[in-house]
Design a protein around this motif. Structure first.
Motif, PDB file in Angstrom:
ATOM      1  N   THR A  42       0.847  -1.199   0.000  1.00 35.48           N
ATOM      2  CA  THR A  42       0.000   0.000   0.000  1.00 35.48           C
ATOM      3  C   THR A  42       0.879   1.245   0.000  1.00 35.48           C
ATOM      4  O   THR A  42       0.628   2.208  -0.747  1.00 35.48           O
ATOM      5  N   THR A  43       1.939   1.226   0.810  1.00 31.15           N
ATOM      6  CA  THR A  43       2.871   2.357   0.860  1.00 31.15           C
ATOM      7  C   THR A  43       3.460   2.628  -0.522  1.00 31.15           C
ATOM      8  O   THR A  43       3.489   3.774  -0.991  1.00 31.15           O
ATOM      9  N   VAL A  44       3.924   1.578  -1.173  1.00 35.19           N
ATOM     10  CA  VAL A  44       4.553   1.732  -2.486  1.00 35.19           C
ATOM     11  C   VAL A  44       3.540   2.263  -3.502  1.00 35.19           C
ATOM     12  O   VAL A  44       3.827   3.195  -4.260  1.00 35.19           O
ATOM     13  N   TRP A  45       2.358   1.671  -3.492  1.00 36.77           N
ATOM     14  CA  TRP A  45       1.315   2.063  -4.446  1.00 36.77           C
ATOM     15  C   TRP A  45       0.957   3.536  -4.273  1.00 36.77           C
ATOM     16  O   TRP A  45       0.804   4.273  -5.254  1.00 36.77           O
ATOM     17  N   GLN A  46       0.856   3.982  -3.021  1.00 38.66           N
ATOM     18  CA  GLN A  46       0.563   5.398  -2.774  1.00 38.66           C
ATOM     19  C   GLN A  46       1.699   6.277  -3.277  1.00 38.66           C
ATOM     20  O   GLN A  46       1.465   7.342  -3.856  1.00 38.66           O
ATOM     21  N   ARG A  47       2.932   5.830  -3.070  1.00 37.96           N
ATOM     22  CA  ARG A  47       4.085   6.641  -3.477  1.00 37.96           C
ATOM     23  C   ARG A  47       4.168   6.819  -4.994  1.00 37.96           C
ATOM     24  O   ARG A  47       4.722   7.794  -5.464  1.00 37.96           O
ATOM     25  N   ILE A  48       3.655   5.835  -5.746  1.00 33.06           N
ATOM     26  CA  ILE A  48       3.761   5.953  -7.205  1.00 33.06           C
ATOM     27  C   ILE A  48       2.474   6.520  -7.826  1.00 33.06           C
ATOM     28  O   ILE A  48       2.261   6.404  -9.035  1.00 33.06           O
ATOM     29  N   GLY A  49       1.630   7.147  -6.984  1.00 27.89           N
ATOM     30  CA  GLY A  49       0.485   7.887  -7.524  1.00 27.89           C
ATOM     31  C   GLY A  49      -0.779   7.069  -7.685  1.00 27.89           C
ATOM     32  O   GLY A  49      -1.632   7.405  -8.503  1.00 27.89           O
ATOM     33  N   ARG A  50      -0.924   6.001  -6.920  1.00 29.22           N
ATOM     34  CA  ARG A  50      -2.145   5.183  -6.865  1.00 29.22           C
ATOM     35  C   ARG A  50      -2.628   4.725  -8.243  1.00 29.22           C
ATOM     36  O   ARG A  50      -3.778   4.942  -8.632  1.00 29.22           O
ATOM     37  N   PRO A  51      -1.755   4.088  -9.043  1.00 30.82           N
ATOM     38  CA  PRO A  51      -2.194   3.642 -10.375  1.00 30.82           C
ATOM     39  C   PRO A  51      -3.333   2.617 -10.274  1.00 30.82           C
ATOM     40  O   PRO A  51      -3.384   1.824  -9.333  1.00 30.82           O
ATOM     41  N   GLY A  52      -4.242   2.674 -11.221  1.00 24.59           N
ATOM     42  CA  GLY A  52      -5.350   1.712 -11.281  1.00 24.59           C
ATOM     43  C   GLY A  52      -6.507   2.067 -10.365  1.00 24.59           C
ATOM     44  O   GLY A  52      -7.550   1.418 -10.416  1.00 24.59           O
ATOM     45  N   GLY A  53      -6.323   3.062  -9.491  1.00 24.93           N
ATOM     46  CA  GLY A  53      -7.405   3.486  -8.608  1.00 24.93           C
ATOM     47  C   GLY A  53      -7.501   2.680  -7.323  1.00 24.93           C
ATOM     48  O   GLY A  53      -8.035   3.159  -6.328  1.00 24.93           O
ATOM     49  N   SER A  54      -7.020   1.444  -7.327  1.00 32.35           N
ATOM     50  CA  SER A  54      -6.953   0.647  -6.089  1.00 32.35           C
ATOM     51  C   SER A  54      -5.716  -0.245  -6.197  1.00 32.35           C
ATOM     52  O   SER A  54      -5.266  -0.563  -7.309  1.00 32.35           O
ATOM     53  N   LEU A  55      -5.189  -0.631  -5.024  1.00 33.46           N
ATOM     54  CA  LEU A  55      -4.010  -1.497  -5.048  1.00 33.46           C
ATOM     55  C   LEU A  55      -4.348  -2.840  -5.696  1.00 33.46           C
ATOM     56  O   LEU A  55      -3.526  -3.413  -6.423  1.00 33.46           O
ATOM     57  N   ALA A  56      -5.578  -3.339  -5.466  1.00 33.72           N
ATOM     58  CA  ALA A  56      -5.966  -4.622  -6.068  1.00 33.72           C
ATOM     59  C   ALA A  56      -5.956  -4.524  -7.598  1.00 33.72           C
ATOM     60  O   ALA A  56      -5.449  -5.421  -8.285  1.00 33.72           O
ATOM     61  N   ALA A  57      -6.494  -3.428  -8.136  1.00 34.19           N
ATOM     62  CA  ALA A  57      -6.510  -3.257  -9.600  1.00 34.19           C
ATOM     63  C   ALA A  57      -5.089  -3.136 -10.140  1.00 34.19           C
ATOM     64  O   ALA A  57      -4.747  -3.704 -11.179  1.00 34.19           O
ATOM     65  N   CYS A  58      -4.267  -2.378  -9.411  1.00 33.53           N
ATOM     66  CA  CYS A  58      -2.861  -2.234  -9.814  1.00 33.53           C
ATOM     67  C   CYS A  58      -2.177  -3.603  -9.792  1.00 33.53           C
ATOM     68  O   CYS A  58      -1.446  -3.959 -10.724  1.00 33.53           O
ATOM     69  N   GLY A  59      -2.451  -4.369  -8.726  1.00 29.75           N
ATOM     70  CA  GLY A  59      -1.849  -5.703  -8.593  1.00 29.75           C
ATOM     71  C   GLY A  59      -2.276  -6.614  -9.731  1.00 29.75           C
ATOM     72  O   GLY A  59      -1.457  -7.362 -10.281  1.00 29.75           O
ATOM     73  N   GLU A  60      -3.554  -6.536 -10.109  1.00 26.08           N
ATOM     74  CA  GLU A  60      -4.049  -7.389 -11.199  1.00 26.08           C
ATOM     75  C   GLU A  60      -3.333  -7.046 -12.501  1.00 26.08           C
ATOM     76  O   GLU A  60      -2.955  -7.940 -13.274  1.00 26.08           O
ATOM     77  N   ALA A  61      -3.109  -5.755 -12.734  1.00 25.72           N
ATOM     78  CA  ALA A  61      -2.397  -5.327 -13.951  1.00 25.72           C
ATOM     79  C   ALA A  61      -0.947  -5.824 -13.921  1.00 25.72           C
ATOM     80  O   ALA A  61      -0.402  -6.253 -14.947  1.00 25.72           O
ATOM     81  N   LEU A  62      -0.320  -5.772 -12.746  1.00 26.83           N
ATOM     82  CA  LEU A  62       1.070  -6.241 -12.639  1.00 26.83           C
ATOM     83  C   LEU A  62       1.156  -7.754 -12.845  1.00 26.83           C
ATOM     84  O   LEU A  62       2.089  -8.250 -13.487  1.00 26.83           O
TER      85      LEU A  62
END
Ligand SMILES: [Zn+2]
Length: 305
Positions: free
Chosen positions: A261-281
């Motif tokens: 969550t810390t990392v995701w916030q630091r990079i500007g919250r891509p995908g709108g949620s960490l779960a969405a970002c994780g799915e893309a990764l």
């Protein structure tokens, strides 16, 4: 290299470096991941060829370097020595201060017998290995240098092609300068052989230092690139740890481990949620062939290593 056995491991476990000592007993550098602990014990047992294992030393306390500590201590009755920086956290087995809770990784608790400080010398098999502080990847990491034969044990500070994730940067602590200083330190040793924490031994240390500095420059220019690289590496590390996992469970793991969550916030919250970002990764990792996905019996997606 007489007197040294490099047990080169696949991903998840660090390499294990056995420094033979003849009648005085051998010394082992790093213990691999807990998932591979029985294999580590068997490999070390075989490599010892009847010699006793006197001591185990950790370069640093990431789960892939110390997860086999407890198994090796139980099996061989060896003493265990670690860098001083994490001593209090290990004594209290504080998974918040060690990296395991933040990263959602597993590590079997262990009890060290003492510390190896920067400047200390490990004497074994006629060689004198000087312990050197190598912050960057991990603030407390050590590397070891044998002056006689020009051999450096580099842990995750330098691999043949790159170096480990710069963990302090993920938490917002500046550490790219420390990575650069540690690369300079390794260069200053003028070693002829490097025994890394992952991958094969290598001799063209100047070429590896050049690659590492290029990679560091790219991360400095775009810290979000380092953060995305780290998230992908840590997701694939987790899938290797569990073998395979339903995608929703994998995303729940990602959201539950505080570092991500810390990392995701630091990079500007891509995908709108960490779960969405994780799915893309995960999709990127599958497209690159690092991970695989297939339909499970219930129709849900399963991700495997
Ligand atoms: Zn590491």
């Amino acid at each position: 290299m007489p007197g040294i056995t490099l047990l080169e491991r696949g991903w998840l476990s660090s390499n294990n470096i056995l420094l033979h000592g003849g009648g005085e007993g051998a010394l082992l550098i790093d213990a691999g991941h807990v998932v591979h602990a029985p294999q580590t014990v068997a490999l070390v047992q075989h490599a010892l060829q009847g010699e006793a294992l006197r001591a185990l030393v950790n370069t640093h306390l990431h789960s892939d370097h110390c997860g086999g500590n407890a198994s090796l201590q139980r099996h061989f009755g060896c003493t265990l020595h670690m860098p001083p920086g994490d001593w209090a956290a290990v004594q209290a087995w504080d998974e918040d201060r060690l990296s395991y809770r933040a990263t959602g990784q597993r590590c079997e608790p262990f009890k060290p017998d003492g510390c190896v400080h920067p400047g200390d010398t490990l004497r074994v098999g006629g060689r004198a290995w000087q312990a050197l502080a190598a912050p960057g990847h991990d603030p407390h990491s050590l590397i070891f240098f044998d002056d006689r034969d020009g051999i450096v044990i580099t842990a995750d500070a330098l691999w043949e092609r790159g170096f480990g994730i710069v963990f302090p940067e993920l938490d917002g602590a500046a550490a790219f300068d420390e990575v650069a200083d540690t690369l300079d330190l390794i260069e200053s040793l003028g070693a002829r052989w490097a025994l890394p924490g992952h991958g094969a031994a290598f001799q063209d240390i100047p070429q590896s230092l050049g690659l590492a500095r290029q990679r560091l420059a790219a991360f400095r220019a775009d810290p979000a690139r380092h953060a995305r690289h780290a998230l992908k590496a840590l997701i694939s590390f987790h899938v290797m740890e569990v073998g395979q996992e339903a995608l929703p469970d994998l995303l729940r793991w990602l959201v539950a481990a505080p570092l991500y969550t810390t990392v995701w916030q630091r990079i500007g919250r891509p995908g709108g949620s960490l779960a969405a970002c994780g799915e893309a990764l995960v999709a990127e990792l599958c497209a690159a062939g690092v991970l695989q996905r297939h339909k499970g019996e219930e129709g849900g997606e399963i991700v495997s290593a």
